[in-house]
Design a protein around this motif. Structure first.
Motif, PDB file in Angstrom:
ATOM      1  N   TYR A   1       5.577  15.378  -4.259  1.00 60.17           N
ATOM      2  CA  TYR A   1       6.251  14.355  -4.430  1.00 60.17           C
ATOM      3  C   TYR A   1       7.375  13.759  -3.692  1.00 60.17           C
ATOM      4  O   TYR A   1       7.324  12.489  -3.299  1.00 60.17           O
ATOM      5  CB  TYR A   1       6.803  14.079  -6.018  1.00 60.17           C
ATOM      6  N   GLN A   2       7.929  14.756  -2.951  1.00 60.36           N
ATOM      7  CA  GLN A   2       8.867  14.388  -1.928  1.00 60.36           C
ATOM      8  C   GLN A   2       8.353  13.784  -0.708  1.00 60.36           C
ATOM      9  O   GLN A   2       8.770  13.057  -0.199  1.00 60.36           O
ATOM     10  CB  GLN A   2       9.733  15.600  -1.483  1.00 60.36           C
ATOM     11  N   VAL A   3       6.879  14.328  -0.375  1.00 61.52           N
ATOM     12  CA  VAL A   3       6.278  13.953   0.611  1.00 61.52           C
ATOM     13  C   VAL A   3       5.938  12.238   0.359  1.00 61.52           C
ATOM     14  O   VAL A   3       5.963  11.411   1.434  1.00 61.52           O
ATOM     15  CB  VAL A   3       5.066  14.557   0.941  1.00 61.52           C
ATOM     16  N   VAL A   4       5.668  12.174  -0.901  1.00 61.73           N
ATOM     17  CA  VAL A   4       5.226  10.828  -1.311  1.00 61.73           C
ATOM     18  C   VAL A   4       6.406   9.699  -0.796  1.00 61.73           C
ATOM     19  O   VAL A   4       6.132   8.634  -0.454  1.00 61.73           O
ATOM     20  CB  VAL A   4       4.845  10.711  -2.803  1.00 61.73           C
ATOM     21  N   PHE A   5       7.407  10.240  -1.363  1.00 66.88           N
ATOM     22  CA  PHE A   5       8.800   9.402  -1.228  1.00 66.88           C
ATOM     23  C   PHE A   5       8.969   9.061   0.264  1.00 66.88           C
ATOM     24  O   PHE A   5       9.327   8.191   0.717  1.00 66.88           O
ATOM     25  CB  PHE A   5       9.952   9.703  -1.885  1.00 66.88           C
ATOM     26  N   VAL A   6       8.900  10.267   1.032  1.00 68.56           N
ATOM     27  CA  VAL A   6       9.112  10.029   2.481  1.00 68.56           C
ATOM     28  C   VAL A   6       8.177   9.134   3.182  1.00 68.56           C
ATOM     29  O   VAL A   6       8.551   8.176   4.156  1.00 68.56           O
ATOM     30  CB  VAL A   6       9.088  11.522   2.960  1.00 68.56           C
ATOM     31  N   VAL A   7       6.741   8.921   2.842  1.00 66.40           N
ATOM     32  CA  VAL A   7       5.876   8.175   3.294  1.00 66.40           C
ATOM     33  C   VAL A   7       6.026   6.842   2.952  1.00 66.40           C
ATOM     34  O   VAL A   7       6.124   5.748   3.765  1.00 66.40           O
ATOM     35  CB  VAL A   7       4.378   8.536   2.909  1.00 66.40           C
TER      36      VAL A   7
ATOM     37  N   SER B   1       8.224   1.457   4.834  1.00 63.35           N
ATOM     38  CA  SER B   1       9.224   0.450   4.641  1.00 63.35           C
ATOM     39  C   SER B   1       9.846   0.192   6.157  1.00 63.35           C
ATOM     40  O   SER B   1       9.994  -0.954   6.385  1.00 63.35           O
ATOM     41  CB  SER B   1      10.293   0.598   3.598  1.00 63.35           C
ATOM     42  N   LEU B   2      10.110   1.269   6.730  1.00 62.80           N
ATOM     43  CA  LEU B   2      10.726   1.156   7.972  1.00 62.80           C
ATOM     44  C   LEU B   2       9.893   0.625   8.951  1.00 62.80           C
ATOM     45  O   LEU B   2      10.485  -0.359   9.884  1.00 62.80           O
ATOM     46  CB  LEU B   2      11.253   2.681   8.407  1.00 62.80           C
ATOM     47  N   LEU B   3       8.661   0.972   8.865  1.00 64.88           N
ATOM     48  CA  LEU B   3       7.737   0.575   9.831  1.00 64.88           C
ATOM     49  C   LEU B   3       7.665  -1.365   9.598  1.00 64.88           C
ATOM     50  O   LEU B   3       7.556  -1.858  10.441  1.00 64.88           O
ATOM     51  CB  LEU B   3       6.161   0.893   9.432  1.00 64.88           C
ATOM     52  N   PHE B   4       7.498  -1.552   8.401  1.00 70.10           N
ATOM     53  CA  PHE B   4       7.476  -3.188   8.125  1.00 70.10           C
ATOM     54  C   PHE B   4       8.683  -4.022   8.496  1.00 70.10           C
ATOM     55  O   PHE B   4       8.366  -4.878   9.374  1.00 70.10           O
ATOM     56  CB  PHE B   4       7.573  -3.249   6.719  1.00 70.10           C
ATOM     57  N   ALA B   5       9.970  -3.114   8.540  1.00 69.37           N
ATOM     58  CA  ALA B   5      11.206  -3.717   9.342  1.00 69.37           C
ATOM     59  C   ALA B   5      10.903  -3.815  10.765  1.00 69.37           C
ATOM     60  O   ALA B   5      11.318  -4.822  11.258  1.00 69.37           O
ATOM     61  CB  ALA B   5      12.248  -3.044   8.848  1.00 69.37           C
TER      62      ALA B   5
ATOM     63  N   MET C   1       0.841  -1.174   0.101  1.00 68.30           N
ATOM     64  CA  MET C   1       0.101   0.042  -0.097  1.00 68.30           C
ATOM     65  C   MET C   1       1.050   1.424   0.123  1.00 68.30           C
ATOM     66  O   MET C   1       0.556   2.216  -0.750  1.00 68.30           O
ATOM     67  CB  MET C   1      -0.972  -0.007   1.249  1.00 68.30           C
ATOM     68  N   GLY C   2       2.140   1.256   0.821  1.00 70.83           N
ATOM     69  CA  GLY C   2       2.942   2.256   0.786  1.00 70.83           C
ATOM     70  C   GLY C   2       4.165   2.328  -0.141  1.00 70.83           C
ATOM     71  O   GLY C   2       5.063   3.249  -0.234  1.00 70.83           O
ATOM     72  N   SER C   3       4.085   1.513  -1.073  1.00 73.57           N
ATOM     73  CA  SER C   3       5.051   1.602  -2.225  1.00 73.57           C
ATOM     74  C   SER C   3       4.807   2.325  -3.523  1.00 73.57           C
ATOM     75  O   SER C   3       3.908   1.969  -4.510  1.00 73.57           O
ATOM     76  CB  SER C   3       5.276   0.024  -2.800  1.00 73.57           C
ATOM     77  N   PHE C   4       5.268   3.668  -3.538  1.00 71.10           N
ATOM     78  CA  PHE C   4       4.919   4.553  -4.519  1.00 71.10           C
ATOM     79  C   PHE C   4       6.096   4.958  -5.536  1.00 71.10           C
ATOM     80  O   PHE C   4       5.487   5.365  -6.526  1.00 71.10           O
ATOM     81  CB  PHE C   4       4.613   5.989  -3.705  1.00 71.10           C
ATOM     82  N   VAL C   5       7.147   4.328  -5.243  1.00 75.65           N
ATOM     83  CA  VAL C   5       8.485   4.869  -6.233  1.00 75.65           C
ATOM     84  C   VAL C   5       8.103   4.635  -7.667  1.00 75.65           C
ATOM     85  O   VAL C   5       8.343   5.655  -8.499  1.00 75.65           O
ATOM     86  CB  VAL C   5       9.711   4.113  -5.704  1.00 75.65           C
TER      87      VAL C   5
END
Length: 440
Positions: free
Chosen positions: A209-215, A220-224, A71-75
């Protein structure tokens, strides 16, 4: 019924010569005389609710984590728009996205070896941590060469978790429940894929878009962190009661002796080449025929809706049939459904094609996701078999757009003939390559 995390013994596997570990012919009946396409009465395939109830907490957490990460993969979705928005040409933006795709191929391949050597949990944690750093860096860098390098790194670590997660799911899931567990994983992935773009569009419009990448990086960090805190480390395998198992010595070259599995991988590559045409060539086809862009959106939405709402209940029935038959039939329907897009009829043919293509995906994908773990002849090879599948699929998705768009430009409707032909070829390859696993 559930193998402990890290024990790596959910199935006896199928040897490279077609014989399962233990000597039972792979194409014959499982122990007890039941036909190969029927599970014993006490191990009959179960529905999604029973399957989820039987899974350990670690597996449930993993399924939720996979969905959240998707859900959070936007790149890949917004990288081209971001780069053209800051002044780069479409060709330069495409080059950076190609770097992301190349990194993805490398990441899935390396993951098989890394997972076998260091364990699935370790690979998931580190790949998501490093993916988080690389994705956040995309929001801070503007020069083309660093962007190309960072996007390649983000693609590699962003995809490295996939084979590791599939390996962990196989270790945590009883083999007779693995097809349904694979369908549940795909449900989360598709639900995340449906919600993620909407979330990304809102973030880009409301912020940047910078916020998109930060989110993306935060997710990803939360998953880890979730895997680190909630899923316990796997116990080390032991060769005897007190002696630790030796260093993992499995290699990808061991897989090359399994010629039938290589046929399966070839079938997956050409299926991926065909399937990706719905992203690259289908919008061009619809545009060329003078139909509105909304028709393309409707076709893609229909595919997503059918997968989300139909795949789980239908898998309850499909898993009762031969895995070889379901994989082969699904690949055939997928190719034929895409081939229908080339027929010179009205807009309704796109709806019919989408239904047939999606039905093929629904029939085959859960079994395809489960098959490498069941086909691996030994636990040490499981991650390599899963990594090889992910690599072949990713490679097909990477080269497919170039092949399809070139055919569309120079030969017109030949691309859809190609899709139908690839579906037939994949069906034949799967019939010859897939062995119905003997689950004990």
């Amino acid at each position: 019924m559930t193998a402990p995390s890290g024990e790596g013994t959910p199935t006896d596997g199928i040897g490279a010569d077609g014989t399962p570990a233990g000597g039972t012919p792979a194409d014959g009946a499982p122990a007890g005389g039941a036909p190969a396409d029927e599970a014993p009465a006490d191990e009959a395939p179960a529905g999604v609710l029973r399957t989820l109830r039987e899974l350990p907490r670690s597996a449930i957490v993993l399924l939720f984590g996979i969905a959240l990460n998707r859900m959070g993969s936007f790149v890949a979705l917004f990288l081209v728009l971001y780069l053209t928005g800051i002044g780069y040409s479409p060709a330069q933006a495409g080059l950076v996205l190609t770097g992301f795709g190349a990194g993805s191929i490398v990441g899935t391949f390396v993951s098989g070896t890394a997972t076998g050597r260091f364990g699935a949990r370790t690979v998931i944690i580190w790949s998501m941590l490093l993916c988080s750093v690389a994705t956040a860096a995309l929001a801070a860098v503007t020069a083309i060469v660093p962007l190309l390098a960072i996007s390649s790194v983000a693609g590699a670590f962003g995809q490295m978790y996939r084979p590791a997660a599939s390996t962990m799911l196989a270790e945590l899931t009883p083999p007779q429940r693995l097809v349904m567990a694979s369908a549940a994983s795909r449900f989360g992935l598709n639900l995340g894929a449906a919600i993620g773009p909407l979330l990304g569009v809102w973030l880009a419009a409301a912020y940047s878009y910078q916020v998109v990448f930060v989110v993306n990086a935060v997710v990803s960090l939360l998953f880890a962190v979730v895997v680190l805190l909630v899923i316990p480390p796997a116990p080390r395998r032991r060769t005897t009661e007190n002696a630790p198992a030796p260093e993992d010595t499995a290699r990808y070259r061991d897989l090359l002796r399994d010629r039938r599995f290589l046929l399966f991988l070839a079938g997956m590559f050409i299926t991926a080449v065909a399937e990706v045409q719905y992203q690259s060539t289908l919008p061009l086809e619809i545009q060329q025929r003078g139909y509105p862009t909304a028709l393309y959106g409707a076709v893609v939405a229909l595919n997503g809706a059918l997968v989300i709402f139909v795949e789980l209940p239908l898998t309850t029935l499909i898993q009762r049939f031969s895995m070889r038959a379901t994989v082969a039939a699904g690949c055939l329907l997928l190719g034929v459904g895409l081939g229908l897009f080339g027929l010179p009829f009205g807009p309704w043919i796109f709806v019919v094609g989408a239904v047939v293509w999606t039905l093929g995906e629904i029939i085959s994908a859960p079994s395809i996701g489960a098959y490498p773990a069941l086909a691996a002849p030994a636990p040490a090879l499981r991650s390599r078999y899963i990594g090889a599948l992910s690599t072949c699929q990713t490679a097909g998705w990477a080269v497919g757009p170039s092949i399809g768009t070139a055919l569309f430009q120079y030969v017109g409707g030949a691309v859809w003939v190609m899709c139908a032909g690839l579906g037939v070829l994949a069906c034949l390859g799967m019939r010859a390559g897939v062995r119905d696993p003997v689950v004990r």
